[in-house]
Write a protein that holds these residues in place. Structure first.
Motif, PDB file in Angstrom:
ATOM      1  N   ARG A  54      -6.499  35.528  -4.089  1.00 31.28           N
ATOM      2  CA  ARG A  54      -6.115  36.908  -4.398  1.00 31.28           C
ATOM      3  C   ARG A  54      -6.361  37.229  -5.882  1.00 31.28           C
ATOM      4  O   ARG A  54      -6.746  38.348  -6.225  1.00 31.28           O
ATOM      5  CB  ARG A  54      -4.639  37.137  -4.062  1.00 31.28           C
ATOM      6  CG  ARG A  54      -4.379  37.253  -2.567  1.00 31.28           C
ATOM      7  CD  ARG A  54      -2.877  37.293  -2.266  1.00 31.28           C
ATOM      8  NE  ARG A  54      -2.638  37.391  -0.842  1.00 31.28           N
ATOM      9  CZ  ARG A  54      -2.538  38.548  -0.179  1.00 31.28           C
ATOM     10  NH1 ARG A  54      -2.596  39.696  -0.830  1.00 31.28           N
ATOM     11  NH2 ARG A  54      -2.336  38.558   1.121  1.00 31.28           N
ATOM     12  N   ASP A 142      -6.909  26.001   4.540  1.00 29.81           N
ATOM     13  CA  ASP A 142      -7.735  24.797   4.714  1.00 29.81           C
ATOM     14  C   ASP A 142      -7.127  23.603   3.984  1.00 29.81           C
ATOM     15  O   ASP A 142      -7.836  22.682   3.608  1.00 29.81           O
ATOM     16  CB  ASP A 142      -9.143  25.054   4.149  1.00 29.81           C
ATOM     17  CG  ASP A 142      -9.110  25.384   2.658  1.00 29.81           C
ATOM     18  OD1 ASP A 142      -8.038  25.751   2.142  1.00 29.81           O
ATOM     19  OD2 ASP A 142     -10.153  25.239   1.997  1.00 29.81           O
ATOM     20  N   ASP A 195     -10.829  34.937   8.673  1.00 28.26           N
ATOM     21  CA  ASP A 195     -10.407  33.610   8.177  1.00 28.26           C
ATOM     22  C   ASP A 195     -10.663  32.499   9.198  1.00 28.26           C
ATOM     23  O   ASP A 195     -10.837  31.334   8.822  1.00 28.26           O
ATOM     24  CB  ASP A 195      -8.914  33.623   7.796  1.00 28.26           C
ATOM     25  CG  ASP A 195      -8.618  34.543   6.620  1.00 28.26           C
ATOM     26  OD1 ASP A 195      -9.560  34.933   5.920  1.00 28.26           O
ATOM     27  OD2 ASP A 195      -7.431  34.866   6.411  1.00 28.26           O
ATOM     28  N   ARG A 198     -15.118  32.304   9.743  1.00 28.52           N
ATOM     29  CA  ARG A 198     -16.090  32.135   8.647  1.00 28.52           C
ATOM     30  C   ARG A 198     -16.757  30.756   8.743  1.00 28.52           C
ATOM     31  O   ARG A 198     -16.199  29.808   9.322  1.00 28.52           O
ATOM     32  CB  ARG A 198     -15.402  32.330   7.287  1.00 28.52           C
ATOM     33  CG  ARG A 198     -14.422  31.235   6.963  1.00 28.52           C
ATOM     34  CD  ARG A 198     -13.705  31.494   5.646  1.00 28.52           C
ATOM     35  NE  ARG A 198     -12.706  30.463   5.415  1.00 28.52           N
ATOM     36  CZ  ARG A 198     -11.542  30.663   4.833  1.00 28.52           C
ATOM     37  NH1 ARG A 198     -11.189  31.858   4.428  1.00 28.52           N
ATOM     38  NH2 ARG A 198     -10.710  29.657   4.658  1.00 28.52           N
TER      39      ARG A 198
HETATM   40  O1   DC Z   1      -2.037  33.382   2.279  1.00 27.77           O
HETATM   41  P1   DC Z   1      -2.590  34.708   1.787  1.00 27.77           P
HETATM   42  O2   DC Z   1      -2.459  35.815   2.786  1.00 27.77           O
HETATM   43  O3   DC Z   1      -2.050  35.100   0.453  1.00 27.77           O
HETATM   44  O4   DC Z   1      -4.155  34.415   1.591  1.00 27.77           O
HETATM   45  C1   DC Z   1      -5.051  35.421   1.197  1.00 27.77           C
HETATM   46  C2   DC Z   1      -6.439  35.127   1.706  1.00 27.77           C
HETATM   47  O5   DC Z   1      -7.015  34.032   1.001  1.00 27.77           O
HETATM   48  C3   DC Z   1      -6.553  34.779   3.192  1.00 27.77           C
HETATM   49  O6   DC Z   1      -6.803  35.924   3.961  1.00 27.77           O
HETATM   50  C4   DC Z   1      -7.706  33.816   3.242  1.00 27.77           C
HETATM   51  C5   DC Z   1      -7.814  33.244   1.856  1.00 27.77           C
HETATM   52  N1   DC Z   1      -7.381  31.843   1.754  1.00 27.77           N
HETATM   53  C6   DC Z   1      -8.319  30.889   2.036  1.00 27.77           C
HETATM   54  O7   DC Z   1      -9.434  31.208   2.437  1.00 27.77           O
HETATM   55  N2   DC Z   1      -8.009  29.570   1.889  1.00 27.77           N
HETATM   56  C7   DC Z   1      -6.791  29.211   1.477  1.00 27.77           C
HETATM   57  N3   DC Z   1      -6.508  27.895   1.315  1.00 27.77           N
HETATM   58  C8   DC Z   1      -5.810  30.184   1.215  1.00 27.77           C
HETATM   59  C9   DC Z   1      -6.137  31.508   1.383  1.00 27.77           C
END
Ligand code: DC
Length: 240
Positions: A54, A142, A195, A198
């Motif tokens: 973010r 992940d 998410d 991808r």
């Molecule tokens: O947990 P969150 O909603 O704050 O995460 C925001 C975005 O970041 C989520 O839509 C996908 C990405 N994200 C990611 O790809 N890998 C992570 N380890 C954490 C978040």
């Protein structure tokens, strides 16, 4: 200061061994809240990896950059994790970023930014470095599959869609963002789709992850359930 309860349940004894707890799951399942509560209880470091994705998205919006421009500037971006007054904070080019990371414009674009391999490499390196000398609870998508495939304990959180929509909607209203529930549902569905589909490090349950359905659990119940699992696992890890 050590929480009094920690000395009663014996969890503090693991400071000699670095322990990693990974929490993954779909959007708005309560991952960050649980990770924060666990880290607070255990006196370990909490790292919200989603906040790191973010933060880069926020920077891109602030600067008016395209994703390509973000990539061109990536090596110059200073993104540090710091601990201040017991709270883990993100410093982006020297400035603490926190509430702005929940801005719906960031939420709308973060999945597109987080699917770029260069962005993932940049942040995964920092996530691993943060856990080099400390026990951590890290939440994301992940963590148990890519960032720490050898994590000591992995949780995979789930919750009914309606519950997730209501939670995220309430959270946004509390932060002063006017948004209707159906828009929140649309954003959650879109983000979950991106998410999980991808090409690089999609969200999936690690084979050895423990599934925790938070739909009908209060915040306190989630913490207790997770602590019970952690106690049992840590006994196994440390017993000869
Ligand atoms: O947990 P969150 O909603 O704050 O995460 C925001 C975005 O970041 C989520 O839509 C996908 C990405 N994200 C990611 O790809 N890998 C992570 N380890 C954490 C978040």
């Amino acid at each position: 200061m050590q929480d009094e309860r920690d000395t009663q349940d014996g969890l503090e004894d693991h400071s000699t061994k670095r322990v990693v707890i990974a929490i993954d799951g779909l959007s708005s399942c309560g991952k960050t809240t649980l990770a924060k509560d666990l880290a607070h209880h255990l006196q370990w470091l909490h790292i919200d990896s989603g906040a790191m994705y973010r933060a880069l998205t926020w920077l891109m919006i602030q600067k008016g950059w395209t994703i390509e421009e973000l990539l061109q500037h990536l090596e110059d971006v200073e993104l540090e994790l710091t601990r201040e007054n017991g709270e883990a904070l993100i410093r982006l080019n020297g400035q603490v970023v926190r509430d702005e990371l929940r801005d719906p414009r960031v939420t709308e674009q973060v999945s597109a930014v987080s699917m770029i391999p260069e962005v993932r490499r940049f942040l995964v390196e920092k996530q691993r470095a943060a856990a080099r000398n400390a026990s951590v609870v890290m939440d994301g998508r992940d963590i148990g599959t890519v960032v720490f495939p050898d994590a000591d304990i992995k949780f995979y959180l789930t919750a009914d869609e309606d519950v997730r929509v209501r939670r995220r909607h309430r959270e946004l209203l509390e932060k002063g963002y006017e948004i209707d529930e159906e828009e929140v549902r649309r954003q959650i569905r879109q983000r979950d789709h991106l998410d999980t589909t991808r090409a690089h490090s999609p969200l999936r349950k690690a084979e050895d992850a423990i599934v925790l359905d938070t739909s009908h659990l209060s915040r306190q119940e989630q913490l207790e359930e997770a602590l019970n699992i952690i106690r049992r696992r840590l006994e196994k890890i440390t017993s000869p």
